[in-house]
Design an enzyme around this catalytic site. Structure first.
Site, short mmCIF file in Angstrom:
data_model
loop_
_atom_site.label_atom_id
_atom_site.label_comp_id
_atom_site.label_asym_id
_atom_site.label_seq_id
_atom_site.Cartn_x
_atom_site.Cartn_y
_atom_site.Cartn_z
N SER A 115 0.80 -1.22 0.00
CA SER A 115 0.00 0.00 0.00
C SER A 115 0.84 1.28 0.00
O SER A 115 1.63 1.49 -0.90
CB SER A 115 -0.95 -0.05 1.18
OG SER A 115 -1.93 0.93 1.02
N HIS A 116 0.72 2.05 1.07
CA HIS A 116 1.41 3.35 1.13
C HIS A 116 2.82 3.22 1.68
O HIS A 116 3.53 4.22 1.79
CB HIS A 116 0.60 4.30 2.00
CG HIS A 116 0.35 3.72 3.36
ND1 HIS A 116 -0.54 2.68 3.55
CD2 HIS A 116 0.90 3.98 4.54
CE1 HIS A 116 -0.51 2.34 4.81
NE2 HIS A 116 0.35 3.11 5.45
N ASP A 285 -2.57 6.57 -3.18
CA ASP A 285 -1.45 5.81 -2.61
C ASP A 285 -0.96 4.73 -3.58
O ASP A 285 -1.49 4.58 -4.68
CB ASP A 285 -1.83 5.22 -1.24
CG ASP A 285 -2.77 4.03 -1.34
OD1 ASP A 285 -3.52 3.95 -2.32
OD2 ASP A 285 -2.76 3.17 -0.43
N ASP A 287 -1.25 1.51 -3.97
CA ASP A 287 -2.14 0.54 -4.59
C ASP A 287 -3.50 1.13 -4.98
O ASP A 287 -4.41 0.39 -5.34
CB ASP A 287 -2.33 -0.68 -3.67
CG ASP A 287 -2.99 -0.33 -2.35
OD1 ASP A 287 -2.78 0.80 -1.86
OD2 ASP A 287 -3.70 -1.19 -1.80
N ARG A 290 -6.33 4.67 -1.52
CA ARG A 290 -6.47 5.88 -0.72
C ARG A 290 -6.47 7.13 -1.59
O ARG A 290 -5.92 7.12 -2.68
CB ARG A 290 -5.29 6.02 0.23
CG ARG A 290 -5.18 4.94 1.23
CD ARG A 290 -4.03 5.25 2.14
NE ARG A 290 -3.93 4.19 3.13
CZ ARG A 290 -3.37 4.35 4.31
NH1 ARG A 290 -2.85 5.50 4.66
NH2 ARG A 290 -3.34 3.34 5.16
N LYS A 386 -11.74 0.22 -0.52
CA LYS A 386 -11.74 1.66 -0.64
C LYS A 386 -11.16 1.99 -2.01
O LYS A 386 -10.44 1.19 -2.59
CB LYS A 386 -10.97 2.32 0.49
CG LYS A 386 -9.57 1.84 0.73
CD LYS A 386 -9.07 2.43 2.05
CE LYS A 386 -7.60 2.14 2.32
NZ LYS A 386 -7.35 0.83 2.92
C1 VG1 Z 1 -3.92 1.75 8.17
C2 VG1 Z 1 -5.10 2.69 8.32
C3 VG1 Z 1 -6.39 1.93 8.08
C4 VG1 Z 1 -6.34 1.25 6.70
C5 VG1 Z 1 -5.12 0.37 6.63
C6 VG1 Z 1 -4.94 -0.25 5.27
O1 VG1 Z 1 -3.97 0.76 9.16
O2 VG1 Z 1 -5.11 3.29 9.58
O3 VG1 Z 1 -7.47 2.82 8.18
O4 VG1 Z 1 -7.49 0.48 6.50
O5 VG1 Z 1 -3.95 1.14 6.89
O6 VG1 Z 1 -4.87 0.70 4.26
P1 VG1 Z 1 -3.11 0.82 10.51
O7 VG1 Z 1 -3.39 -0.46 11.19
O8 VG1 Z 1 -1.70 1.03 10.09
O9 VG1 Z 1 -3.62 2.02 11.26
V1 VG1 Z 1 -3.90 0.44 2.94
O10 VG1 Z 1 -4.24 1.66 1.80
O11 VG1 Z 1 -2.40 0.49 3.70
O12 VG1 Z 1 -4.28 -1.04 2.42
CO CO Z 2 -3.56 1.39 0.01
#
Ligand code: VG1
Ligand code: CO
Length: 559
Positions: A115-116, A285, A287, A290, A386
């Site tokens: 992801s990010h 982000d 993937d 976001r 999302k």
């Molecule tokens: C984070 C965010 C959460 C989101 C998750 C995955 O998790 O707070 O809201 O759903 O990332 O997003 P955490 O446990 O680090 O707070 V992604 O775009 O990284 O798949």
């Molecule tokens: Co993501």
């Protein structure tokens, strides 16, 4: 094509977090590490379901993705899977995978992304698993995969398969006892773009973006997966000039940056928007799930407000005219801005733990049509993830209908519903022990019977505790329970502090502190959130003893 069984030793750390298994690339590159996890995913599917099934595979273009795709193809073939569908060059955004699983009734999706989190040789890699409905696997399934990964003794592999990911079309192999295995390489944008055309009114959006003095938009793919998607959708389909998109070539290391759309990591977009030449800015982000939305002069829309505004403008989105919104949901730390809209419009409202997987059942049961998280995630029932591009198209649809600026849309919202001031402090790579100590201490504090009614003050403000707890969620559809999802302190005036540990980091621990207050005095609406929230932030830092316990004087990121 020969199938062989390879003996292996289990690893003990393959527990998926908020969204898949995320580790350093070097961890995934250990002998059999990736193979073990893929075999465990396949073993979590009952044999009769796995035999002959289809799997959707793709990722955000990060380093090690192509190697992982090849491992998946080889292990899938050896385990009786009939076909895998993969985006050209291995690219698929997370929402696109969700869309294609649903469209093709595939059995499972495997998304190669952290992801990010940063990518590259020294960066992170990740594997997310999505179920038949297109949603991130719920904990019942990720726990099963984790269990299997701790017991694995061998995996099956067709080690001779090689796949050409550049060539669109089918590649076929004959596996033992005459069964066929197919890899179908597809255009990564087409199915997703077709879905967007059903959800939104592309003709109206095209007109909006091409009339004389049309608003100018600037979209930043941050060298993540959304590049090909924004090129096709906004430039080729909606006819925005090519100068409307930046950083749209996916890179294995995201150009050395964090592909995280927030004010810190997408600061370059904010700077350009501040020049006042663009009317809408958005960043996505790695993937593509976001989004960050900005208005002219860099006006920042908090993700919590974004969800509330899209909900209050649901009629600007044709999909919601066809299928009226049934209800909305937000993650617990997300501000309560959307609650006010839900109340006003008579919509059901659900509050779930952090992580998109908790929305899946509610969406499937049509309890909700829209949902979001404070962490720059917004989405709807068009898929089960999302969706950053969807959010941007939703904002564009609101602007095309209302013909007013992003800032005016938000300010009008505050006048009608009041303003939820919101900030999040992230302390990254804290020592795990220190982070656990803080959460344990807070848990004790909120469980003390004297906590209700306790008073805290800072500057000239005083806050009285209404209640405190460690968030507990019982899924209203399947009754599954999620405990210890974040320590909450709620004050009598509705202000809140939330503390939780991230489930997506790959080194040490990340502590997140979420601070929110609600104001209905219009004189405050144009104030800076950091100033308004300062007294609450001071209280939040003090009661957690974060400085003393971690030695950190300031957070890594403030949003
Ligand atoms: C984070 C965010 C959460 C989101 C998750 C995955 O998790 O707070 O809201 O759903 O990332 O997003 P955490 O446990 O680090 O707070 V992604 O775009 O990284 O798949
Ligand atoms: Co993501």
């Amino acid at each position: 094509m020969e199938t062989i069984e390879v003996k292996t030793e289990p690893y003990s750390d393959q527990k998926p977090g908020s969204s898949g298994l995320r580790k350093k690339v070097t961890v995934f590159k250990q002998a059999n590490y990736t193979e073990n996890f893929i075999q465990s995913i396949l073993d979590s599917i009952p044999t009769h379901d796995r035999e002959g099934c289809e799997i959707i595979v793709g990722g955000d273009g990060r380093y090690f993705m192509k190697e992982a795709i090849l491992i998946i193809a080889r292990i899938a073939a050896a385990n009786g899977v009939a076909s895998i569908v993969v985006g050209q060059n291995g690219i698929f955004s997370t929402p696109a995978v969700s869309c294609i699983i649903r469209k093709r009734s595939a059995r499972v999706g495997i998304i190669l992304s952290a992801s990010h989190n940063p990518g590259g040789l020294d960066g992170d890699f990740g594997i997310k698993v999505n179920t038949q409905n297109g949603a991130p696997a719920p904990e019942s399934i990720t726990n099963k995969i984790f269990q299997l990964s701790k017991e694995i003794k061998s995996y099956q592999i067709c080690a001779d398969i090689t796949v050409d990911l550049t060539r669109i079309g089918k590649q076929e192999w004959s596996i033992h006892n005459g069964k066929k295995f197919t890899v179908e390489v597809v255009d990564c944008v087409q199915d997703y773009s077709d879905l967007m055309k059903e959800v939104f009114d592309f003709e109206k959006l095209r007109k909006f973006l091409t009339v004389e003095n049309a608003p100018k938009i600037l979209l930043n793919a941050m060298h993540g997966v959304t590049g090909p998607y924004i090129k096709r959708i906004f430039v080729d389909e909606l006819c925005a000039p090519e100068t409307s998109i930046i950083n749209y070539v996916p890179k294995e290391d995201f150009g050395g940056h964090h592909p995280d759309p927030n004010l810190t990591y997408a600061a370059d977009l904010v700077e350009i928007l501040k020049k006042g030449e663009h009317d809408l800015g958005a960043a996505f982000d790695g993937d593509g799930d976001r989004n960050m939305i900005l208005g002219k002069n860099g006006f920042f829309v908090t993700p919590s407000d974004s969800l509330a505004v899209i909900t209050s403008h649901m009629n600007c989105i044709p999909h919601f005219v066809k299928q009226p919104v049934s209800g909305v949901a937000r993650s617990m730390p997300t501000s309560t801005a959307v609650d006010k809209v839900a109340q006003c419009k008579g919509l059901n409202l659900y509050e779930v733990p952090t992580g998109w997987k908790f929305f899946g059942n509610l969406l499937d049961a049509n309890k909700i049509s829209l949902c979001g998280e404070e962490s720059f995630g917004t989405g709807s029932n068009h898929v089960r993830e999302k969706d950053g591009i969807w959010a941007c198209l939703a904002w564009l649809s609101v602007m095309a209908e209302r013909k007013i600026s992003v800032e005016d849309i938000i300010k009008e919202h505050w006048v009608k519903y009041g303003r939820n001031f919101y900030t999040r402090y992230d302390y990254e790579t804290v020592e795990t022990e220190a982070a656990n100590k803080i959460i344990t201490k807070l848990r004790h504090m909120v469980n003390e019977s004297s906590f209700v009614g306790a008073k805290f003050s800072s500057s000239d403000k005083m806050y009285e505790v209404k209640f405190g707890d460690d968030f507990y969620y019982e899924d209203p559809i399947d009754g599954s329970i999620a405990k210890q999802q974040g320590v909450r302190v709620v004050f009598i005036d509705g202000s809140r502090l939330v503390y939780r540990l991230s489930g997506t980091g790959s080194t040490g621990a990340t502590i997140r502190i979420y601070v929110e207050s609600y104001e209905s005095n219009p004189d405050t609406y144009s104030m800076d959130a950091q100033i308004v929230l300062n007294p609450l932030v001071q209280i939040a830092l003090e009661i957690s003893s974060i400085k003393e316990i971690t030695g950190r004087n300031a957070p890594t990121v403030i949003t």
